[in-house]
Design a protein around this motif. Structure first.
Motif, PDB file in Angstrom:
ATOM      1  N   UNK A  82      36.247  40.215  44.548  1.00 37.34           N
ATOM      2  CA  UNK A  82      36.156  39.006  43.741  1.00 37.34           C
ATOM      3  C   UNK A  82      37.512  38.732  43.097  1.00 37.34           C
ATOM      4  N   UNK A  83      37.905  37.480  43.046  1.00 38.02           N
ATOM      5  CA  UNK A  83      39.146  37.116  42.354  1.00 38.02           C
ATOM      6  C   UNK A  83      38.779  36.299  41.120  1.00 38.02           C
ATOM      7  N   UNK A  84      39.009  36.874  39.987  1.00 37.13           N
ATOM      8  CA  UNK A  84      38.625  36.253  38.721  1.00 37.13           C
ATOM      9  C   UNK A  84      39.666  35.207  38.336  1.00 37.13           C
ATOM     10  N   UNK A  85      39.203  34.154  37.661  1.00 39.03           N
ATOM     11  CA  UNK A  85      40.140  33.204  37.088  1.00 39.03           C
ATOM     12  C   UNK A  85      40.496  32.068  38.019  1.00 39.03           C
ATOM     13  N   UNK A  86      41.530  31.337  37.651  1.00 33.99           N
ATOM     14  CA  UNK A  86      41.904  30.107  38.351  1.00 33.99           C
ATOM     15  C   UNK A  86      42.499  30.417  39.723  1.00 33.99           C
ATOM     16  N   UNK A  87      42.365  29.448  40.623  1.00 35.90           N
ATOM     17  CA  UNK A  87      42.996  29.473  41.936  1.00 35.90           C
ATOM     18  C   UNK A  87      42.716  30.732  42.759  1.00 35.90           C
ATOM     19  N   UNK A  88      41.440  31.002  43.031  1.00 33.83           N
ATOM     20  CA  UNK A  88      41.115  32.212  43.793  1.00 33.83           C
ATOM     21  C   UNK A  88      41.697  32.218  45.201  1.00 33.83           C
ATOM     22  N   UNK A  89      41.876  31.029  45.801  1.00 33.20           N
ATOM     23  CA  UNK A  89      42.410  30.994  47.168  1.00 33.20           C
ATOM     24  C   UNK A  89      43.860  31.468  47.203  1.00 33.20           C
ATOM     25  N   UNK A  90      44.630  31.119  46.196  1.00 29.76           N
ATOM     26  CA  UNK A  90      46.007  31.615  46.135  1.00 29.76           C
ATOM     27  C   UNK A  90      46.010  33.134  46.019  1.00 29.76           C
ATOM     28  N   UNK A  91      45.063  33.647  45.208  1.00 31.08           N
ATOM     29  CA  UNK A  91      44.989  35.112  45.060  1.00 31.08           C
ATOM     30  C   UNK A  91      44.520  35.783  46.350  1.00 31.08           C
ATOM     31  N   UNK A  92      43.572  35.155  47.008  1.00 33.80           N
ATOM     32  CA  UNK A  92      43.076  35.713  48.272  1.00 33.80           C
ATOM     33  C   UNK A  92      44.192  35.741  49.307  1.00 33.80           C
ATOM     34  N   UNK A  93      45.031  34.711  49.295  1.00 31.03           N
ATOM     35  CA  UNK A  93      46.172  34.661  50.207  1.00 31.03           C
ATOM     36  C   UNK A  93      47.148  35.800  49.894  1.00 31.03           C
ATOM     37  N   UNK A  94      47.463  35.943  48.611  1.00 33.70           N
ATOM     38  CA  UNK A  94      48.405  37.001  48.207  1.00 33.70           C
ATOM     39  C   UNK A  94      47.900  38.393  48.554  1.00 33.70           C
ATOM     40  N   UNK A  95      46.587  38.534  48.495  1.00 33.29           N
ATOM     41  CA  UNK A  95      45.988  39.843  48.758  1.00 33.29           C
ATOM     42  C   UNK A  95      45.767  40.076  50.249  1.00 33.29           C
ATOM     43  N   UNK A  96      45.905  39.011  51.048  1.00 31.30           N
ATOM     44  CA  UNK A  96      45.731  39.165  52.497  1.00 31.30           C
ATOM     45  C   UNK A  96      44.313  39.471  52.927  1.00 31.30           C
ATOM     46  N   UNK A  97      43.332  38.792  52.333  1.00 29.64           N
ATOM     47  CA  UNK A  97      41.938  39.055  52.721  1.00 29.64           C
ATOM     48  C   UNK A  97      41.714  38.660  54.174  1.00 29.64           C
ATOM     49  N   UNK A  98      40.749  39.287  54.797  1.00 30.65           N
ATOM     50  CA  UNK A  98      40.450  39.042  56.211  1.00 30.65           C
ATOM     51  C   UNK A  98      39.155  38.255  56.386  1.00 30.65           C
ATOM     52  N   UNK A  99      38.419  38.030  55.292  1.00 31.27           N
ATOM     53  CA  UNK A  99      37.174  37.268  55.325  1.00 31.27           C
ATOM     54  C   UNK A  99      37.120  36.308  54.144  1.00 31.27           C
ATOM     55  N   UNK A 100      36.612  35.118  54.391  1.00 35.06           N
ATOM     56  CA  UNK A 100      36.342  34.136  53.338  1.00 35.06           C
ATOM     57  C   UNK A 100      34.846  33.856  53.377  1.00 35.06           C
ATOM     58  N   UNK A 101      34.192  33.900  52.235  1.00 32.63           N
ATOM     59  CA  UNK A 101      32.742  33.753  52.222  1.00 32.63           C
ATOM     60  C   UNK A 101      32.240  32.656  51.310  1.00 32.63           C
ATOM     61  N   UNK A 102      30.940  32.438  51.387  1.00 32.86           N
ATOM     62  CA  UNK A 102      30.289  31.489  50.494  1.00 32.86           C
ATOM     63  C   UNK A 102      28.890  32.004  50.174  1.00 32.86           C
ATOM     64  N   UNK A 103      28.431  31.710  48.968  1.00 30.33           N
ATOM     65  CA  UNK A 103      27.111  32.133  48.506  1.00 30.33           C
ATOM     66  C   UNK A 103      26.344  30.923  48.006  1.00 30.33           C
ATOM     67  N   UNK A 104      25.137  30.726  48.546  1.00 29.84           N
ATOM     68  CA  UNK A 104      24.248  29.675  48.041  1.00 29.84           C
ATOM     69  C   UNK A 104      23.186  30.361  47.181  1.00 29.84           C
TER      70      UNK A 104
END
Lengths: 287, 287, 287, 287
Positions: B202-224
């Protein structure tokens, strides 16, 4: 799945008819058995096919498993349904057939030892000796039955005898590269599970991985199915795929293939052992 | 799911107790109703929670839906269970809330028009005007309710009034970027579905996509999930992921994110409309 | 992908030969162009096939795109390679063909409007009028060209003329239910993308979804491919699958099918527009 | 990947600068080395970071690997880049650390024996004896180093000494349930791979599977990453998920968890062994 002493699984299939669920659930209730989980599905409520799986637990102080069995037998006659009832605590007798490649065998053995597959494995049969050491390291007897054009009949008879001696209820073909005769298959209906590679599109004939490479497929799949006389065409239990790209050589595709075979076969075996599969015509209902 | 006139869905939840399935199935049988599909699950057969979904059809010449309803009401009292019974042919009243981004809105509208979502959509509410043209092209009334710090209370009251006027039973937050107050949420318990991005970790706070990019995640998800007072923490209905790699910029990750949001939200909405969801505490059972 | 003014994509394919990468990268360097991303792959270093995709940016104050183009042309002659160089900022002319079902059309149009597909869409052609309103709501001209047995030749000629008039470089068959003649196909080599359902195993003949239902398949797939004369057998660009189970009716399988078709087709179109595909024989390299 | 005698892999990372690709590819060409596969990626062409992986083969009759190495060393100085060049035929020295649970260990060992992981395994280290028999059955020396609060320093020193004695280049933490000190970690920078479960959302604290069960998650994941001082927060190499539903007990979720851990860890290890990973800050580029 839980395997308590006081739990059982009931599988039912028949022509759909009003009142079946009521009859079964009422009888279980009267015998102090509580339904823990149930799944039921009808192809068509009017003249369709009825399928049900019920997992139930009885109160040990009040209930009697034998009485429950007798009650179910009576309902089955009344409603003309085919059924099977099994204690969850009873381990099935499972045999594995293997040839040279051990990827599916190793997966099954590892999961079995890890407690993920609830069964006894009284024997492994192979037409080669490659797997002997691995199998015996698990304390499982290994039978080497060479298969040649000349001895096919005798070899199968020997295998059938061994399976009968050990009261085998499930035969897992873990990349067993011999075609079973219909004599063999007919003795173990809906009790033989096979795994084979699957491609989109299908590549007919020899060396499908080379063809898949030439065609540049983006997915490699595997299908686990019950064995019928119609080779590789029995009722499907599970299918899965893995992604590949142009950097995968034909050899790499084969490696991906065996990894997805491991996964699909192990799931199918687990579902069978957990009594989650009902076969109808050329189809498997997996609850 | 089929939506015939003579089909209904029953959802039941309660403390587990012997005899519930028997009582329900016997009653349906006596009222000439045939169970087409059923799923039942108990967390623990002794003192656990019981969940059931039954899809049944009645013989129109013999049965009477009102009598079935009354019979179920009586059993519910006897066994102290919470239930809901719904005709499969009845379309639910569904409202959509949206802000500026239309990816989830478009998906829901497209699937609705294609017949994949069985509902009426009497209105769409937005705090912006961006979606107006698209919504109205489907013949659906669009309400623009600006939301500012000052008018939040009035804006919510206006929205609640509109939802009540249209007897709305499901509110889909299709990327609605306003926090709903607990006053609002409490009026539609287990009737508001939200979608949000999900990351591992989990990336807390503003702009999680920028953090996910910096961290080099290999999966992007969504929760309904259903909306409760606890923001983004309500009972999960569906989750899914898509693969990404280092070549995806932060902007690309966002695009992947909205595509997986479309898919996860649409599935959750469909399952709710097909009465496949039962909420218990902070968890959703999806049958 | 970024679409700056000073960025271009180079695609190269040829018989592998020593020095190609060196020649290209050195030339780009001398022309003040910097490689931002590159992928290269050879089937076999000795006598194999060489494939390369290079994304490069030039320093606008020093470099001259025309000189770069001329330099590449010269290297191409020297090394006898086939190549294509494209400014990243240039939008391709994309036409869409559709029949009655709009699921793929809608997906492409939505993604196009959302900025996910970098192209101009000068026209949509259909043998029916069903999609007219939707297409025109995007401000895109819609051409209705009825196709009958009698007029096939004239209809195709009319379509070809329209495509030429609009300098179309990519034709997307978004569930266009007419077979294109080889006259048509030969005019747009590696420029027509089609989508079709894919099953494991393949189901030959009419109504594959009914057959998939009867067989109890666990996966429904779709394949996006370039169109060649060999119907449904051209080079594969993308494939994907979704899980299904026994509760999916034949009609439900069809709905799943169209949803996976949307996803697979849109990805293939995006990769083509981003110049990520190189066709070699009956295979697509996707970088 | 192919592991011929005359093939090598070059990994490069540095501040981006014009001419690097040209310098490298030209030098390889002059030394009779042919590029078989290459991937290059820059975060930003102006002032960004440059990453490249090149797989090349030299003509054995004309080329000299030592000369190639020297040439690369010189270019590296000129362009101030960090690099690593490795013969594809050289097997890396890989050690495995394990505690009681053997699922990841077994997977790695099986894939290693099957030829899917190209490495030597000179030793396995464990703080328990549970895995001894399995490890030794592969002919691999097993070292039991108990870890207690009192002896942590000595235990780590002993382990470090063993790793150095065997010139270990990759340490795989296959569910090793001890926290490594920064003394240990600093000796093997970007050479320790760990696997841990991943949830959406993250569940902090003890017993995450019980929490995931209570929350009704629909996906269970795993993340393989390089170990840094920041526990479980190092650069991600691979992530994957499996679907679960309400019928999975907390214990079942754990079983799913370990199966997805096996898959994600094995992929990460393979990519590292094939020299496909470049770490930059807290991110891994996987080519």
């Amino acid at each position: 799945m839980h395997h308590q002493e006081n739990r059982a699984i009931l599988l039912v299939t028949c022509q759909d008819k009003p009142g079946i669920v009521s009859a079964i659930s009422t009888s279980l209730f009267h015998h102090h058995a509580n339904i823990v989980q149930s799944d039921q599905y009808s192809t068509d409520p009017e003249h369709g096919r009825f399928f049900m799986r019920v997992e139930f637990e009885w109160e040990e102080s009040k209930a009697n498993y034998q009485s429950i069995q007798e009650a179910l037998k009576q309902i089955a006659q009344e409603y003309a349904f085919t059924y099977k009832v099994e204690k969850a605590s009873r381990k099935k007798q499972m045999a594995i057939f293997v040839s040279k490649e051990n990827h599916c065998l190793s997966e099954i053995l590892w999961k079995w030892k890890a407690g993920e597959l609830y069964a006894n494995i009284p024997l492994v049969i192979s037409n080669h000796k490659d797997a002997q050491e691995e199998v015996e390291s698990y304390g499982i007897p290994f039978y080497h039955i060479p298969a040649t054009k000349e001895n096919r009949k005798e070899a199968e008879e020997q295998a059938i005898q061994l399976l009968k001696d050990h009261q085998v209820e499930l035969v897992v073909l873990a990349r067993y590269m011999q075609i079973l005769t219909s004599t063999f298959v007919s003795q173990f209906p809906e009790k033989i599970i096979n795994i084979h590679h699957s491609f989109l599109p299908a590549f007919i004939g020899a060396n499908p991985y080379a063809k898949a490479f030439e065609r540049g497929v983006k997915l490699i799949g595997a299908t686990a199915h019950y064995v019928t006389d119609d080779l590789d065409e029995g009722p499907i239990i599970e299918q899965d795929v893995m992604r590949v790209d142009h950097r995968h050589s034909a050899k790499d595709l084969k490696i991906v293939g065996r990894n997805i075979e491991r996964i699909a076969l192990a799931r199918a075996v687990q579902w069978h052992l957990d009594d989650r599969c009902i076969v109808h015509q050329n189809k498997t209902i997996v609850f």
